[in-house]
Structures are given as structure tokens and as C-alpha cells.
Motif scaffolding. Structure first.
Motif, PDB file in Angstrom:
ATOM      1  N   ALA A 157      35.094 -16.291  15.373  1.00 25.52           N
ATOM      2  CA  ALA A 157      35.440 -16.888  14.191  1.00 25.52           C
ATOM      3  C   ALA A 157      36.692 -17.371  13.828  1.00 25.52           C
ATOM      4  O   ALA A 157      37.591 -16.513  14.372  1.00 25.52           O
ATOM      5  N   ILE A 158      36.823 -18.557  13.391  1.00 26.63           N
ATOM      6  CA  ILE A 158      38.062 -18.862  12.799  1.00 26.63           C
ATOM      7  C   ILE A 158      38.014 -19.491  11.719  1.00 26.63           C
ATOM      8  O   ILE A 158      37.041 -20.295  11.371  1.00 26.63           O
ATOM      9  N   ALA A 159      38.519 -19.002  10.449  1.00 24.42           N
ATOM     10  CA  ALA A 159      38.424 -19.187   9.173  1.00 24.42           C
ATOM     11  C   ALA A 159      38.378 -20.753   8.799  1.00 24.42           C
ATOM     12  O   ALA A 159      39.374 -21.429   9.279  1.00 24.42           O
ATOM     13  N   ALA A 172      37.894 -18.709  21.047  1.00 23.88           N
ATOM     14  CA  ALA A 172      38.606 -18.778  19.769  1.00 23.88           C
ATOM     15  C   ALA A 172      39.896 -19.270  20.182  1.00 23.88           C
ATOM     16  O   ALA A 172      40.485 -20.260  19.299  1.00 23.88           O
ATOM     17  N   LYS A 173      40.387 -18.844  21.208  1.00 25.32           N
ATOM     18  CA  LYS A 173      41.872 -19.067  21.404  1.00 25.32           C
ATOM     19  C   LYS A 173      42.094 -20.839  21.754  1.00 25.32           C
ATOM     20  O   LYS A 173      43.011 -21.481  21.360  1.00 25.32           O
ATOM     21  N   ILE A 174      41.101 -21.148  22.575  1.00 29.25           N
ATOM     22  CA  ILE A 174      41.064 -22.497  22.947  1.00 29.25           C
ATOM     23  C   ILE A 174      40.940 -23.429  21.678  1.00 29.25           C
ATOM     24  O   ILE A 174      41.604 -24.530  21.580  1.00 29.25           O
ATOM     25  N   TYR A 175      39.923 -23.243  20.935  1.00 32.16           N
ATOM     26  CA  TYR A 175      39.844 -23.893  19.481  1.00 32.16           C
ATOM     27  C   TYR A 175      41.180 -23.884  18.781  1.00 32.16           C
ATOM     28  O   TYR A 175      41.357 -24.892  18.296  1.00 32.16           O
ATOM     29  N   ASN A 176      41.633 -22.743  18.566  1.00 25.84           N
ATOM     30  CA  ASN A 176      42.900 -22.667  17.715  1.00 25.84           C
ATOM     31  C   ASN A 176      43.851 -23.648  18.517  1.00 25.84           C
ATOM     32  O   ASN A 176      44.722 -24.297  17.669  1.00 25.84           O
ATOM     33  N   LEU A 197      42.713 -28.188   9.048  1.00 25.97           N
ATOM     34  CA  LEU A 197      41.241 -28.003   8.783  1.00 25.97           C
ATOM     35  C   LEU A 197      41.130 -26.595   8.004  1.00 25.97           C
ATOM     36  O   LEU A 197      39.821 -26.273   7.852  1.00 25.97           O
ATOM     37  N   PHE A 198      42.138 -26.021   7.649  1.00 29.83           N
ATOM     38  CA  PHE A 198      42.193 -24.719   7.165  1.00 29.83           C
ATOM     39  C   PHE A 198      42.245 -24.779   5.504  1.00 29.83           C
ATOM     40  O   PHE A 198      43.156 -25.426   5.095  1.00 29.83           O
ATOM     41  N   VAL A 208      20.809 -25.019  15.212  1.00 33.83           N
ATOM     42  CA  VAL A 208      22.494 -25.074  14.786  1.00 33.83           C
ATOM     43  C   VAL A 208      22.706 -23.884  13.553  1.00 33.83           C
ATOM     44  O   VAL A 208      23.855 -23.202  13.767  1.00 33.83           O
ATOM     45  N   ASP A 209      21.845 -24.135  12.572  1.00 28.79           N
ATOM     46  CA  ASP A 209      21.974 -22.947  11.553  1.00 28.79           C
ATOM     47  C   ASP A 209      22.155 -21.474  12.208  1.00 28.79           C
ATOM     48  O   ASP A 209      22.972 -20.621  11.786  1.00 28.79           O
ATOM     49  N   GLY A 210      21.254 -21.375  13.256  1.00 34.70           N
ATOM     50  CA  GLY A 210      21.157 -19.929  13.892  1.00 34.70           C
ATOM     51  C   GLY A 210      22.458 -19.685  14.540  1.00 34.70           C
ATOM     52  O   GLY A 210      23.164 -18.474  14.658  1.00 34.70           O
ATOM     53  N   LEU A 211      23.157 -20.860  15.253  1.00 41.47           N
ATOM     54  CA  LEU A 211      24.191 -20.523  15.966  1.00 41.47           C
ATOM     55  C   LEU A 211      25.372 -20.382  15.092  1.00 41.47           C
ATOM     56  O   LEU A 211      26.474 -19.840  15.474  1.00 41.47           O
ATOM     57  N   PHE A 212      25.216 -20.953  14.137  1.00 41.56           N
ATOM     58  CA  PHE A 212      26.407 -20.776  13.091  1.00 41.56           C
ATOM     59  C   PHE A 212      26.292 -19.269  12.360  1.00 41.56           C
ATOM     60  O   PHE A 212      27.695 -18.634  12.544  1.00 41.56           O
ATOM     61  N   ARG A 213      25.313 -18.440  12.489  1.00 46.89           N
ATOM     62  CA  ARG A 213      25.309 -17.137  11.983  1.00 46.89           C
ATOM     63  C   ARG A 213      25.840 -16.170  13.294  1.00 46.89           C
ATOM     64  O   ARG A 213      26.321 -15.304  13.149  1.00 46.89           O
ATOM     65  N   VAL A 214      25.576 -16.789  14.491  1.00 51.69           N
ATOM     66  CA  VAL A 214      26.074 -16.101  15.696  1.00 51.69           C
ATOM     67  C   VAL A 214      27.423 -15.745  15.460  1.00 51.69           C
ATOM     68  O   VAL A 214      28.124 -14.493  15.803  1.00 51.69           O
ATOM     69  N   VAL A 215      28.151 -16.692  14.981  1.00 51.51           N
ATOM     70  CA  VAL A 215      29.844 -16.588  14.954  1.00 51.51           C
ATOM     71  C   VAL A 215      30.240 -16.110  13.597  1.00 51.51           C
ATOM     72  O   VAL A 215      31.037 -15.208  13.308  1.00 51.51           O
TER      73      VAL A 215
END
Length: 605
Positions: A522-524, A592-596, A604-605, A505-512
Motif C-alpha cells: 500500500a502507498i497512500a 511498492a518500492k517500484i511503484y514509488n 499523486l498523493f 478489481v474491487d476485491g484486489l483493491f481490498r487485498v492491498v
């Protein structure tokens, strides 16, 4: 002396009168016996025959149950339909009838003849459906001329309609008329020719709940087939309402993103395993199948090279590409072949078993560990990991994470893909497995193949740190205001240590979020974690690779699997764009568009 002629004539007349009287008596006696037989001895039998001559039993079609989304928005319902029926016992001139039926239905005479032929085993008073969705002016014309067309009857019945057109077509599926061969099977003994049955998607999966219960009318008719009286009636019962986990608003939004693309998207609620969106493009209009589709229309759909009738989310078979590196990382950590401190130097290429294998970054990534290897999708790191893990160990972890098996989602006709192993190759090819083949599998290529739903289940399991959800579309089934069935969330534990999931998970966080291959997702403030995969259609060592990949059909498939947020995740997603090219450029931004869209109303921001 001889008797006179007058005496002879009188005796002859007397005898003739006697014979005639006897004959008349016998005739009268026969009539009396027949009358006695009919009116007294067999009165009940002949009474029933007489009643049958003036009564008819008519099946009443049951409306199918509704299909609605999680917010009760209608996805599939019924509308009133005028159907033209033919009653063969009222036909005087079949040739004329065929011509008239052809005119009313806009079908060829041979087509009408073929329809009638299918009902040869049914009684002649049985109503044969010739044309559904009959135009209103045609209905008025026939109804006003019943004496001229006694063989034709107009029926009013419900027919299936899909008010949203193509939207969620491959989720809902379609219905079509049951075939004679299906009627002969034991499981379809409650159906009759002319009935419609679910063929795919939810319509097929929950057919037994959606179909409803037929009604029946016993009517008395006159010699012109006009109904004089309804003697008895059992009203049809509408089918149950199927409530899905699908969120129509999110579904429509995702489909709007795929106007110019083909592929599949799946979004799952990680708290329940419920599918919030399932997109497969291209698609079709399911209502075509309720309108007696012509052969040409069916051939056009079924022979379309883009396969619109296939639910690509469940049935599409693809190479997973670098998304498979997630499973390689978990296997390597659990087997203690690597640790977070393990490093590999990537110069852009490396020799394995006498063959040179390349990283996608020909300049190399330098020294990488598991975190940076996932972040930058370094092939060289995972080639080395593949060399240290044999194919059967890799296969066992792939299956453990949901690949090579049906996901168990409540939809029919799911494909299983392929997870290769030494045993599989020996069984299918009568050849042993070579270590060099493992190197390709280690980065998601070779004979490995998956479906999008399998990758969604896999990334959901990673997000939940080893808790594998059962994916489902059904929320509940309602009947008469009561819940007939309700889905209860199910999770199973994968035998991989939670600490290893956390490392991945930590590696996948770095991917984005650390300028990795998925940085365009990425979405802030949302902490999206994900993995890109660019799966080649043509091998890079093909001498015409650069030329061919300029054509859309030879461009790589683009994958992006992801979840959000990183901690206490709520949503997981798989995005596949067929022939999309670079996944970081195509698939990740779509995610990213779907998450947004999903989180747009939350702070959340």
C-alpha cells in the motif's frame, strides 16, 4: 679407295650443325607459339590471372546497429577491435606458425589448429580470425615485424559491447560466431564463417535489422602482402537502431532491489502495452560472448544450477499459487456459479471427495464472499468454487486470460506453461481426470504452470477490465534518421463482462488497501490493486515440511501481481521472488518500492 678421315669429319660436323639448327628453330617456334598463345590468343584470361595474383578482395565487417532505451540511452553499441588474422597462402612453416599464433593469442596450439580446420573449404588467401580484442602492444609488435610474420595480418573492425554490463542482459541477449551447420541452411546464405549472429533476446529477435550490410575492398598487394593501392571500395553500412520501450532508469532500480534475490519482474505501460522493465535474476555479462569465450567459461555458465542464461520472465515455469484465484473468480462470475452475494464459511479446513483440504489460515476466515475471499486469499472459498466448476471450464478461462499460450511478446524462445484439462491428461497419461484434482488447481497448484510474462498479461487485462494488450519491447526501428518500423498498440477484447472485472478489481483493491494479504504494497493515494501468491515447493502434508522449508531452496516462491491506480490504471506489474517465502512479506513490498520509484515525480498523493 676409302674416303679420308678429314672428309668424314667435315661431313659429320655439317650434319650436326644442321640438326642443331633445326632443333633451335623448333624450340624458338615453340616459344613463339607459347608467346602468341599467351599474349594474343589468351591474353585476357592470363591478364585476369595475373591481376588475381596481386589483388585481394577483403570483406569489411558492418557495425551492428545500436540498441537504445525509450529515452535514447545506449544499451548496446560497438567499439574498435584489433583482430589477428592468419593468411594460409603466406605460411612457410605451419608448425612454426601455429606456435607463434598460440603465443600471440594465448591459446593452445590444438585450438588454433581447430580454428584453421574450419576454413578448409575457403581459398588460402581468405583471412582467418585467430584472436579478437588483441592487446595494443601485441598489435604494435606484429605490425613492426611484417617481414618476419607475413602470414599474420592485423584487422581493425567493430565488435559488440554492452556498456552497462549485466544490466538488462536477458533483454538484450548476446551474439556469437555462426556455426558451419547454420551456414549450410538456406536462411543464412548471406553469412560467412567468422560472422557473428544474434543468439537470444533483442539481438536475435531483430537480427535482420541490427546486422548491417558488409562492405568490400579490392586491394593491390606486393610480394610481401603489403597493400600498395586500394583499387575499389564499398563501405559497410551500419545496422538500424532499435529503440526499445524499456526505461533504463527503472530497469536499473529494480535490478538493484534483486542484489540478494533470484526471480523475475515485469512492468508494463497499460496505455501502450510497452514493457518498461524486464528483470531476470541471476544474469550474465553478454560481452563475454564477443570475446571468444573459452570452453570452461561456457560450461560454467551453461551448467550453473541457477540458470543465468535463462530469461525467467519469459521461460521460467512456475506454479502460480493463489494468483490463479483471479481467474477462478472471473470464471465463477461469468458462468454465474457465484455472485457478489455468494458466501462460504471457512473454518480452516473442509472435506472434498474424502480428503481434507486446508486453508492457509488454519484458524479459518469465517464467512467470506468474493471480496473478502480475494482480500484474504481464502482457500476454502476457492476450493468450493473449484468443485462447482469442472476442469475444462476452468482451463478455457485460463487460456482466455493468456495462460497456456505464448504471450506474443517480441522476444524469442518463450515458454507456454501448462493449463491442464481432461483431454490433456488422457492424451499424455492415458488416464481420466478426477474431480479431486480440480480442487488443487482451483488455488493455483496441481499440474498448472505459468510464466511471469503470462501473469503480467493477465493482470494487465484485469486492470483494463477485459482489454488485453499485446506486450512488446520494440518502440521503433530507425535507419538514416527515418522510422523503418514503429509499433502500434494493439488490444483485444476478452469475452467476460466488464462488470465482473470490476468486481474482481474491487476485491484486489481490498487485498492491498483493506489489510489484506498484500497490505505491505500500500502507498497512500496511489490505490494499488494486487494479488499475492505463495507457491509451495514442497507440499504442506510432507512430514518434513517445517524442517525442509528452513532451507532457502525449499522455501515457497513469492508472487505479487498488481496495477495502479485502480481507476484509469497506468502501470501493471508482476514480481516473482524465487524461494522468497511469504509473498506479503517479500514480493508485495518490492512492488511498492517500484511503484514509488515510477511515480516519485508525480503529484499523486
Amino acid at each position: 679407295m676409302y674416303p679420308s678421315k678429314r672428309k668424314l669429319s667435315g661431313a659429320y660436323v655439317k650434319r650436326a650443325a644442321t640438326v642443331a639448327a633445326v632443333i633451335l628453330f623448333l624450340i624458338f617456334l615453340g616459344f613463339f607459339a607459347a608467346f602468341w598463345n599467351i599474349q594474343i590468343v589468351h591474353n585476357e584470361y592470363f591478364r585476369r590471372l595475373a591481376v588475381q595474383n596481386i589483388t585481394r578482395s577483403i570483406d569489411l565487417t558492418a557495425p551492428r546497429g545500436l540498441i537504445v532505451d525509450c529515452k535514447q540511452k545506449i544499451l548496446s553499441e560497438n567499439k574498435i577491435n584489433f583482430t589477428l588474422y592468419l593468411v594460409r597462402e603466406n605460411v612457410i612453416d605451419m608448425k612454426k606458425t601455429l606456435r607463434v599464433a598460440s603465443f600471440f593469442s594465448a591459446r593452445k596450439v590444438d585450438a588454433i589448429r581447430n580454428i584453421i580446420a574450419r576454413y578448409k573449404k575457403y581459398p588460402h588467401f581468405y583471412r582467418i580470425s585467430i584472436k579478437k580484442n588483441l592487446a595494443r602492444d601485441t598489435v604494435i609488435f606484429i605490425e613492426s615485424r611484417q617481414e618476419e610474420f607475413p602470414e599474420f595480418v592485423i584487422g581493425i573492425e567493430p565488435t559488440r559491447t554492452y556498456p552497462l554490463g549485466h544490466c538488462a542482459a536477458n533483454v538484450l541477449g548476446y551474439i556469437s560466431e555462426i556455426s558451419e551447420s547454420e551456414l549450410n541452411s538456406k536462411k543464412n546464405r548471406d553469412y560467412r564463417l567468422g560472422d557473428f549472429v544474434g543468439r537470444s533476446g533483442i539481438e536475435k529477435q531483430y537480427e535482420s535489422y541490427l546486422r548491417g550490410i558488409k562492405g568490400n575492398q579490392v586491394v593491390i598487394k606486393d610480394n610481401l602482402e603489403k597493400i600498395q593501392k586500394v583499387e575499389s571500395e564499398i563501405k559497410p553500412v551500419i545496422g538500424a537502431t532499435v529503440v526499445l520501450t524499456l526505461d533504463l532508469e527503472l530497469q536499473k532500480f529494480i535490478e538493484s532491489l534483486f542484489v540478494d534475490q533470484f526471480g523475475a519482474v515485469g512492468v508494463v505501460d497499460l496505455q501502450t502495452g510497452g514493457i518498461l522493465a524486464m528483470v531476470s535474476k541471476p544474469d550474465y555479462d553478454p560481452e563475454l560472448f564477443t570475446q571468444e569465450m573459452e570452453r570452461e567459461q561456457w560450461l560454467a555458465l551453461s551448467n550453473d544450477p541457477q540458470n543465468p542464461l535463462q530469461n525467467k520472465f519469459l521461460q521460467g515455469i512456475y506454479s502460480p499459487g493463489s494468483v490463479f484465484k483471479i481467474i477462478m473468480a472471473l470464471a465463477g462470475l461469468q458462468e454465474k456459479v457465484i455472485t457478489p452475494a455468494t458466501t462460504v464459511h471457512c473454518s480452516g479446513s473442509q472435506d472434498f471427495y474424502g480428503r481434507e483440504f486446508h486453508c492457509w489460515n488454519l484458524g479459518g476466515h469465517g464467512t467470506v464472499d468474493i471480496f473478502s475471499a480475494l482480500q484474504n486469499s481464502c482457500n476454502i472459498f476457492f476450493y468450493n468454487l473449484g468443485k462447482r466448476l469442472d476442469i475444462d471450464t476452468i482451463a478455457s478461462y485460463a487460456r482466455m486470460m493468456g495462460l497456456g499460450n505464448a504471450s506474443g511478446i517480441d522476444m524469442p524462445a518463450e515458454n507456454t506453461g501448462l493449463v491442464p484439462s481432461s483431454d490433456w491428461k488422457m492424451r499424455t497419461m492415458k488416464q481420466r481426470w478426477f474431480p479431486g484434482e480440480t480442487i488443487s488447481v482451483a488455488i493455483g497448484h496441481g499440474s498448472l504452470s505459468v510464466t511471469p510474462v503470462q501473469l503480467l498479461k493477465m493482470i494487465a487485462t484485469v486492470a483494463l477490465r477485459g482489454r488485453m494488450p499485446r506486450l512488446h519491447l520494440l518502440q521503433r526501428i530507425e535507419k538514416d534518421g527515418k522510422n523503418v518500423m514503429e509499433f502500434t498498440p494493439e488490444f483485444t477484447s476478452v469475452p467476460i463482462a466488464a462488470e465482473y472485472f470490476q468486481i474482481v478489481v474491487d476485491g484486489l483493491f481490498r487485498v492491498v488497501n483493506h489489510e489484506g494479504t498484500g497490505r505491505t504494497a500500500a502507498i497512500a493515494g496511489l490505490d494499488i490493486c494486487g494479488k499475492t501468491g505463495t507457491s509451495q515447493i514442497i507440499a504442506k502434508d510432507n512430514p518434513r515440511y517445517k524442517i525442509l522449508t528452513k532451507e532457502k531452496r525449499f522455501m515457497p516462491n513469492s508472487w505479487f501481481v498488481s496495477f495502479a491506480p485502480k481507476d484509469n490504471p497506468r502501470l501493471a506489474m508482476v514480481v516473482l521472488v524465487e524461494n522468497g517465502g511469504d509473498a506479503g512479506v517479500i514480493a508485495a513490498p518490492l512492488a511498492a518500492k517500484i511503484y514509488n520509484k515510477y511515480f516519485e515525480n508525480e503529484r499523486l498523493f
